[in-house]
Design a protein around this motif. Structure first.
Motif, PDB file in Angstrom:
ATOM      1  N   TYR A  44      38.775  40.807  48.599  1.00 56.42           N
ATOM      2  CA  TYR A  44      39.464  40.917  47.310  1.00 56.42           C
ATOM      3  C   TYR A  44      40.833  41.573  47.466  1.00 56.42           C
ATOM      4  O   TYR A  44      41.781  41.234  46.729  1.00 56.42           O
ATOM      5  N   GLN A  45      40.978  42.480  48.401  1.00 60.85           N
ATOM      6  CA  GLN A  45      42.295  43.038  48.676  1.00 60.85           C
ATOM      7  C   GLN A  45      43.249  41.953  49.166  1.00 60.85           C
ATOM      8  O   GLN A  45      44.413  41.889  48.758  1.00 60.85           O
ATOM      9  N   GLY A  46      42.733  41.054  50.031  1.00 61.90           N
ATOM     10  CA  GLY A  46      43.550  39.949  50.512  1.00 61.90           C
ATOM     11  C   GLY A  46      43.933  38.998  49.396  1.00 61.90           C
ATOM     12  O   GLY A  46      45.081  38.548  49.302  1.00 61.90           O
ATOM     13  N   LEU A  47      42.969  38.675  48.532  1.00 64.77           N
ATOM     14  CA  LEU A  47      43.251  37.786  47.412  1.00 64.77           C
ATOM     15  C   LEU A  47      44.287  38.412  46.477  1.00 64.77           C
ATOM     16  O   LEU A  47      45.078  37.702  45.843  1.00 64.77           O
ATOM     17  N   GLY A  48      44.293  39.731  46.419  1.00 65.17           N
ATOM     18  CA  GLY A  48      45.261  40.429  45.583  1.00 65.17           C
ATOM     19  C   GLY A  48      46.698  40.253  46.022  1.00 65.17           C
ATOM     20  O   GLY A  48      47.627  40.572  45.272  1.00 65.17           O
ATOM     21  N   THR A  49      46.917  39.733  47.221  1.00 64.94           N
ATOM     22  CA  THR A  49      48.281  39.490  47.702  1.00 64.94           C
ATOM     23  C   THR A  49      48.786  38.099  47.317  1.00 64.94           C
ATOM     24  O   THR A  49      49.929  37.760  47.633  1.00 64.94           O
ATOM     25  N   VAL A  50      47.942  37.293  46.649  1.00 66.43           N
ATOM     26  CA  VAL A  50      48.332  35.935  46.248  1.00 66.43           C
ATOM     27  C   VAL A  50      48.949  36.006  44.861  1.00 66.43           C
ATOM     28  O   VAL A  50      48.242  36.260  43.876  1.00 66.43           O
ATOM     29  N   PRO A  51      50.253  35.785  44.721  1.00 64.85           N
ATOM     30  CA  PRO A  51      50.921  35.998  43.430  1.00 64.85           C
ATOM     31  C   PRO A  51      50.410  35.110  42.302  1.00 64.85           C
ATOM     32  O   PRO A  51      50.519  35.481  41.130  1.00 64.85           O
ATOM     33  N   ALA A  52      49.854  33.943  42.631  1.00 61.73           N
ATOM     34  CA  ALA A  52      49.439  32.997  41.594  1.00 61.73           C
ATOM     35  C   ALA A  52      48.185  33.438  40.848  1.00 61.73           C
ATOM     36  O   ALA A  52      47.860  32.883  39.797  1.00 61.73           O
ATOM     37  N   VAL A  53      47.458  34.422  41.367  1.00 66.41           N
ATOM     38  CA  VAL A  53      46.185  34.822  40.757  1.00 66.41           C
ATOM     39  C   VAL A  53      46.427  35.915  39.719  1.00 66.41           C
ATOM     40  O   VAL A  53      47.090  36.915  39.994  1.00 66.41           O
ATOM     41  N   ARG A  54      45.871  35.702  38.521  1.00 65.87           N
ATOM     42  CA  ARG A  54      45.974  36.746  37.501  1.00 65.87           C
ATOM     43  C   ARG A  54      44.626  37.360  37.151  1.00 65.87           C
ATOM     44  O   ARG A  54      44.545  38.383  36.478  1.00 65.87           O
ATOM     45  N   GLY A  55      43.527  36.698  37.601  1.00 63.53           N
ATOM     46  CA  GLY A  55      42.230  37.229  37.228  1.00 63.53           C
ATOM     47  C   GLY A  55      41.088  36.522  37.916  1.00 63.53           C
ATOM     48  O   GLY A  55      41.271  35.573  38.689  1.00 63.53           O
ATOM     49  N   LEU A  56      39.872  36.983  37.615  1.00 62.09           N
ATOM     50  CA  LEU A  56      38.656  36.512  38.263  1.00 62.09           C
ATOM     51  C   LEU A  56      37.664  35.971  37.243  1.00 62.09           C
ATOM     52  O   LEU A  56      37.549  36.500  36.132  1.00 62.09           O
ATOM     53  N   GLU A  57      36.929  34.931  37.644  1.00 63.27           N
ATOM     54  CA  GLU A  57      35.719  34.549  36.931  1.00 63.27           C
ATOM     55  C   GLU A  57      34.594  35.401  37.504  1.00 63.27           C
ATOM     56  O   GLU A  57      34.325  35.355  38.703  1.00 63.27           O
ATOM     57  N   LEU A  58      33.952  36.176  36.655  1.00 61.99           N
ATOM     58  CA  LEU A  58      32.891  37.080  37.094  1.00 61.99           C
ATOM     59  C   LEU A  58      31.536  36.522  36.678  1.00 61.99           C
ATOM     60  O   LEU A  58      31.339  36.145  35.518  1.00 61.99           O
ATOM     61  N   PRO A  59      30.567  36.483  37.597  1.00 62.97           N
ATOM     62  CA  PRO A  59      29.243  35.937  37.264  1.00 62.97           C
ATOM     63  C   PRO A  59      28.368  36.961  36.546  1.00 62.97           C
ATOM     64  O   PRO A  59      28.393  38.153  36.860  1.00 62.97           O
ATOM     65  N   TYR A  60      27.593  36.450  35.581  1.00 61.72           N
ATOM     66  CA  TYR A  60      26.579  37.267  34.920  1.00 61.72           C
ATOM     67  C   TYR A  60      25.230  36.663  35.266  1.00 61.72           C
ATOM     68  O   TYR A  60      24.925  35.535  34.889  1.00 61.72           O
ATOM     69  N   GLY A  61      24.442  37.389  36.027  1.00 63.10           N
ATOM     70  CA  GLY A  61      23.175  36.875  36.520  1.00 63.10           C
ATOM     71  C   GLY A  61      21.986  37.339  35.700  1.00 63.10           C
ATOM     72  O   GLY A  61      22.140  37.974  34.654  1.00 63.10           O
ATOM     73  N   PRO A  62      20.777  37.057  36.171  1.00 61.39           N
ATOM     74  CA  PRO A  62      19.576  37.434  35.420  1.00 61.39           C
ATOM     75  C   PRO A  62      19.403  38.946  35.295  1.00 61.39           C
ATOM     76  O   PRO A  62      18.728  39.418  34.383  1.00 61.39           O
ATOM     77  N   LEU A  63      20.022  39.702  36.204  1.00 61.21           N
ATOM     78  CA  LEU A  63      19.931  41.165  36.142  1.00 61.21           C
ATOM     79  C   LEU A  63      21.201  41.782  35.583  1.00 61.21           C
ATOM     80  O   LEU A  63      21.375  43.003  35.619  1.00 61.21           O
ATOM     81  N   GLY A  64      22.093  40.936  35.059  1.00 62.22           N
ATOM     82  CA  GLY A  64      23.309  41.450  34.447  1.00 62.22           C
ATOM     83  C   GLY A  64      24.531  41.190  35.300  1.00 62.22           C
ATOM     84  O   GLY A  64      24.519  40.409  36.246  1.00 62.22           O
ATOM     85  N   GLY A  65      25.620  41.870  34.958  1.00 62.17           N
ATOM     86  CA  GLY A  65      26.866  41.742  35.690  1.00 62.17           C
ATOM     87  C   GLY A  65      26.969  42.826  36.743  1.00 62.17           C
ATOM     88  O   GLY A  65      26.473  43.941  36.564  1.00 62.17           O
ATOM     89  N   ALA A  66      27.645  42.503  37.841  1.00 64.21           N
ATOM     90  CA  ALA A  66      27.743  43.445  38.959  1.00 64.21           C
ATOM     91  C   ALA A  66      28.910  44.412  38.812  1.00 64.21           C
ATOM     92  O   ALA A  66      29.104  45.276  39.665  1.00 64.21           O
ATOM     93  N   GLY A  67      29.686  44.266  37.750  1.00 67.84           N
ATOM     94  CA  GLY A  67      30.830  45.142  37.568  1.00 67.84           C
ATOM     95  C   GLY A  67      32.063  44.614  38.258  1.00 67.84           C
ATOM     96  O   GLY A  67      32.075  43.509  38.818  1.00 67.84           O
ATOM     97  N   TRP A  68      33.123  45.403  38.234  1.00 65.85           N
ATOM     98  CA  TRP A  68      34.388  44.970  38.802  1.00 65.85           C
ATOM     99  C   TRP A  68      34.296  44.986  40.326  1.00 65.85           C
ATOM    100  O   TRP A  68      33.884  45.973  40.920  1.00 65.85           O
ATOM    101  N   PRO A  69      34.697  43.880  40.991  1.00 63.93           N
ATOM    102  CA  PRO A  69      34.561  43.829  42.453  1.00 63.93           C
ATOM    103  C   PRO A  69      35.426  44.889  43.146  1.00 63.93           C
ATOM    104  O   PRO A  69      36.611  45.034  42.838  1.00 63.93           O
ATOM    105  N   ALA A  70      34.843  45.608  44.071  1.00 61.74           N
ATOM    106  CA  ALA A  70      35.595  46.591  44.842  1.00 61.74           C
ATOM    107  C   ALA A  70      36.703  45.885  45.611  1.00 61.74           C
ATOM    108  O   ALA A  70      36.475  44.849  46.232  1.00 61.74           O
TER     109      ALA A  70
END
Length: 301
Positions: free
Chosen positions: A20-46
């Motif tokens: 995710y740190q590497g992806l953060g260097t890609v200027p075209a990205v403004r956000g993430l699709e976050l999955p919500y599973g059967p046990l809930g959401g995992a929170g913001w990716p480290a």
């Protein structure tokens, strides 16, 4: 245009901070699709930038719940199955409010018209009316279309037909409900018809109906590949991306056609799967960078 990326389908096993740190260097990205599973959401990716936004998708949890209960779904004619799905949606809302409370911008929440084969437009409308009465903060409530049943073929998801979903959303808008809009996933529209042109047709239809909120690019293939059996919904990269199967139907030309049909919807992005093993973090980030370039290269000017 800046992009929402379903990076969880491409990340390595945990920990994924460096990815995710590497992806953060890609200027075209403004956000993430976050999955919500059967046990809930995992929170913001480290490792992911804190100033990125998010779109929360319920599809992982929806599909896993359906394995245990085929009546589960917001479009279920079974009262208990629909009640369970509304409880699941309430959990998504709590996750969204938690993210917002932590300072994250949640642009939208993608819901789905499960269950398979038995989905009812009437009950989907009733469920959405209830969901729209809840406080989601500034997040948009969205419906992501998945493939519908077709005679003679086995569906991947088998939820409501696209036209019925659009009609439900339009009727809710006509009744003065809070806005609820459509996200078209390229692969899921094409898997339904086995025709690459269907995605652009769905996009144009939703736009004309006034309910198009987003387009997500994700590929598929009519052949068995390293991603699985023919027509699997496994988020194949576009054919021009390094390592993509040559039979991937998602191409630069299809991306261009769909972006022309879409205009400039609020949400544009992609989700591609990558093998869990055999790729370095840098290789993973580079393949996502290539997808970014394909989509950004065809944006309306």
């Amino acid at each position: 245009m800046s992009l929402i990326v379903g990076a969880y389908a491409a990340q390595p096993g945990e920990p994924a901070d460096e990815f995710y740190q590497g992806l953060g260097t890609v200027p075209a990205v403004r956000g993430l699709e976050l999955p919500y599973g059967p046990l809930g959401g995992a929170g913001w990716p480290a490792g992911a930038p804190r100033d990125w936004s998010a779109v929360v998708t319920s599809i992982p949890g929806t599909m896993q719940r359906l394995q245990d209960d085929p009546t589960f779904g917001l479009a279920s004619p079974d009262a208990e199955g629909r009640r369970e799905a509304l409880g699941f949606a309430a959990g998504i809302r709590e996750f969204v409010l938690e993210l917002q409370g932590e300072g994250h911008v949640v642009e939208g929440v993608e819901l789905h018209s499960a269950p398979a084969a038995r989905a009812s437009a009437r009950w989907f409308r009733e469920s959405l009316k209830e969901v729209l009465d809840w406080d989601w903060g500034p997040a948009r409530v969205l419906v992501e279309h998945c493939d519908a049943p077709r005679p003679g073929s086995r569906p991947e998801k088998g939820f409501l037909p696209f036209v019925e979903e659009v009609d439900v959303l339009g009727s809710l808008q006509d009744q003065g409900s809070a806005p609820v809009e459509m996200v078209v996933n390229w692969a899921r529209s094409v898997i339904e018809s086995r025709n690459p042109g269907t995605a652009a047709e769905h996009i144009a239809h939703a736009r004309e109906a006034g309910v198009l909120a987003g387009v997500i690019f994700s590929g598929c293939s009519p052949e068995e590949t390293g991603f699985g059996y023919p027509w699997i919904d496994a988020h194949l990269p576009a054919a021009e991306v390094e390592g993509a199967p040559g039979s991937s139907l998602l191409t630069s030309d299809e991306i261009r056609r769909c972006l022309v049909a879409a205009g400039e919807p609020p949400i544009t992005g992609f989700k591609i799967g990558l093998p869990r093993e055999g790729l370095s973090v840098l290789q993973r980030v580079e393949r996502l960078r290539q997808m970014c370039a394909l989509v950004e290269g065809h944006r309306p000017r």
